[in-house]
Design a protein around this motif. Structure first.
Motif, PDB file in Angstrom:
ATOM      1  N   ASP A  91      12.554   1.326   3.223  1.00 42.65           N
ATOM      2  CA  ASP A  91      13.778   1.599   2.417  1.00 42.65           C
ATOM      3  C   ASP A  91      13.165   2.532   1.348  1.00 42.65           C
ATOM      4  O   ASP A  91      12.055   2.318   0.841  1.00 42.65           O
ATOM      5  N   THR A  92      13.973   3.560   0.901  1.00 45.66           N
ATOM      6  CA  THR A  92      13.713   4.598   0.050  1.00 45.66           C
ATOM      7  C   THR A  92      13.545   3.977  -1.576  1.00 45.66           C
ATOM      8  O   THR A  92      12.925   4.763  -2.507  1.00 45.66           O
ATOM      9  N   ASN A 137      18.790  -3.245  -1.543  1.00 47.20           N
ATOM     10  CA  ASN A 137      20.382  -3.252  -2.229  1.00 47.20           C
ATOM     11  C   ASN A 137      21.407  -3.427  -1.336  1.00 47.20           C
ATOM     12  O   ASN A 137      21.338  -3.581  -0.153  1.00 47.20           O
ATOM     13  N   ASN A 138      22.487  -3.499  -2.077  1.00 47.70           N
ATOM     14  CA  ASN A 138      23.732  -3.506  -0.986  1.00 47.70           C
ATOM     15  C   ASN A 138      24.153  -2.135  -0.561  1.00 47.70           C
ATOM     16  O   ASN A 138      24.849  -1.912   0.340  1.00 47.70           O
ATOM     17  N   GLN A 139      23.495  -1.056  -0.950  1.00 49.22           N
ATOM     18  CA  GLN A 139      23.604   0.071  -0.573  1.00 49.22           C
ATOM     19  C   GLN A 139      22.455   0.923  -0.853  1.00 49.22           C
ATOM     20  O   GLN A 139      21.710   0.802  -1.922  1.00 49.22           O
ATOM     21  N   GLY A 140      22.035   1.816  -0.108  1.00 48.72           N
ATOM     22  CA  GLY A 140      20.879   2.840  -0.131  1.00 48.72           C
ATOM     23  C   GLY A 140      20.509   3.463   0.995  1.00 48.72           C
ATOM     24  O   GLY A 140      21.402   3.926   1.904  1.00 48.72           O
ATOM     25  N   THR A 141      19.139   4.030   1.035  1.00 49.76           N
ATOM     26  CA  THR A 141      18.807   4.824   2.040  1.00 49.76           C
ATOM     27  C   THR A 141      17.594   4.413   2.679  1.00 49.76           C
ATOM     28  O   THR A 141      16.738   4.001   2.138  1.00 49.76           O
ATOM     29  N   LEU A 167      18.833   7.475   6.820  1.00 50.50           N
ATOM     30  CA  LEU A 167      20.159   6.656   7.026  1.00 50.50           C
ATOM     31  C   LEU A 167      20.409   6.203   5.849  1.00 50.50           C
ATOM     32  O   LEU A 167      19.903   5.321   4.923  1.00 50.50           O
ATOM     33  N   ASN A 168      21.926   6.236   5.520  1.00 50.93           N
ATOM     34  CA  ASN A 168      22.341   5.525   4.409  1.00 50.93           C
ATOM     35  C   ASN A 168      22.924   4.252   4.762  1.00 50.93           C
ATOM     36  O   ASN A 168      23.550   4.239   5.916  1.00 50.93           O
ATOM     37  N   TYR A 169      22.747   3.229   4.067  1.00 47.21           N
ATOM     38  CA  TYR A 169      23.280   1.946   4.669  1.00 47.21           C
ATOM     39  C   TYR A 169      24.339   1.405   3.505  1.00 47.21           C
ATOM     40  O   TYR A 169      24.121   1.554   2.458  1.00 47.21           O
ATOM     41  N   THR A 170      25.347   0.541   3.970  1.00 49.83           N
ATOM     42  CA  THR A 170      26.168  -0.265   2.985  1.00 49.83           C
ATOM     43  C   THR A 170      26.294  -1.688   3.390  1.00 49.83           C
ATOM     44  O   THR A 170      26.584  -2.062   4.755  1.00 49.83           O
TER      45      THR A 170
END
Length: 189
Positions: A91-92, A137-141, A167-170
């Motif tokens: 996770d970035t 987090n709930n969103q990130g990269t 990759l971006n995630y939600t």
């Protein structure tokens, strides 16, 4: 006002500039405004990656209790005897590395891949399972990468070469979805 030669030179320059602009628009229209070769490809169409992979179920929405990517992968290198390979994820936000899948003996089997007609062909597949705890987090990269490591690199900390996807995630309630941002080659001397 201007001598005839200066006027002709200005007209010639203007026509040349106009021709270049028309040519650029024509090229852009032919390629759809995109580079016609995928990331990591050379001008001659030959593949220049040593490690490569693709995620076949990237567009799926996953249950947070079962995050599992299906990947097709390969290694093209003349010297794999002194290396091992691994898929990892970070996770970035903190770049903590999570090793997801390892291959300790690359010389036993054929891991090669090929590239033709803007497509990759792989001989190997794997499932990459991730814990929801890996996501800060709930969103990130995240970075999802497949790399070669020296055999004595027990912690998989110094990749020699590889390929990665950003990759971006939600996360929404109990599900997670991913959107690719970019892919890139990893190379370290």
């Amino acid at each position: 006002m201007f001598p005839k030669t200066a006027c002709r030179k200005a007209s010639a320059c203007f026509l040349t500039l106009l021709s270049v602009i028309v040519l650029l628009f024509s090229f852009s229209a032919c390629t759809g405004g995109n580079n016609p070769t995928p990331p990591g490809q050379g001008d001659n169409g030959q593949d220049n990656r040593y490690c490569s992979f693709e995620i076949s179920n990237l567009n799926d929405t996953f249950d947070l209790n079962k995050i599992e990517f299906s990947v097709n992968f390969g290694v093209n290198s003349t010297d794999t005897a002194n290396y091992k390979a691994a898929f990892s994820m970070a996770d970035t936000t903190d770049y903590t590395l999570h090793v997801l899948y390892t291959i300790s003996d690359l010389v036993v089997d054929d891991f090669s891949f090929s590239y033709a007609n803007n497509a990759y062909t792989y001989k190997k597949t794997a499932k990459l399972k991730m814990s929801s705890d890996y996501f800060a987090n709930n969103q990130g990269t995240i970075l999802l990468q497949f790399c070669l490591y020296a055999r004595d690199d027990e912690d998989f900390t110094n990749a020699s070469t590889g390929y990665a996807y950003k990759l971006n995630y939600t996360i929404d309630e109990n599900t997670i979805s991913f959107v690719p941002e970019s892919g890139f080659i990893i190379r370290h001397p």
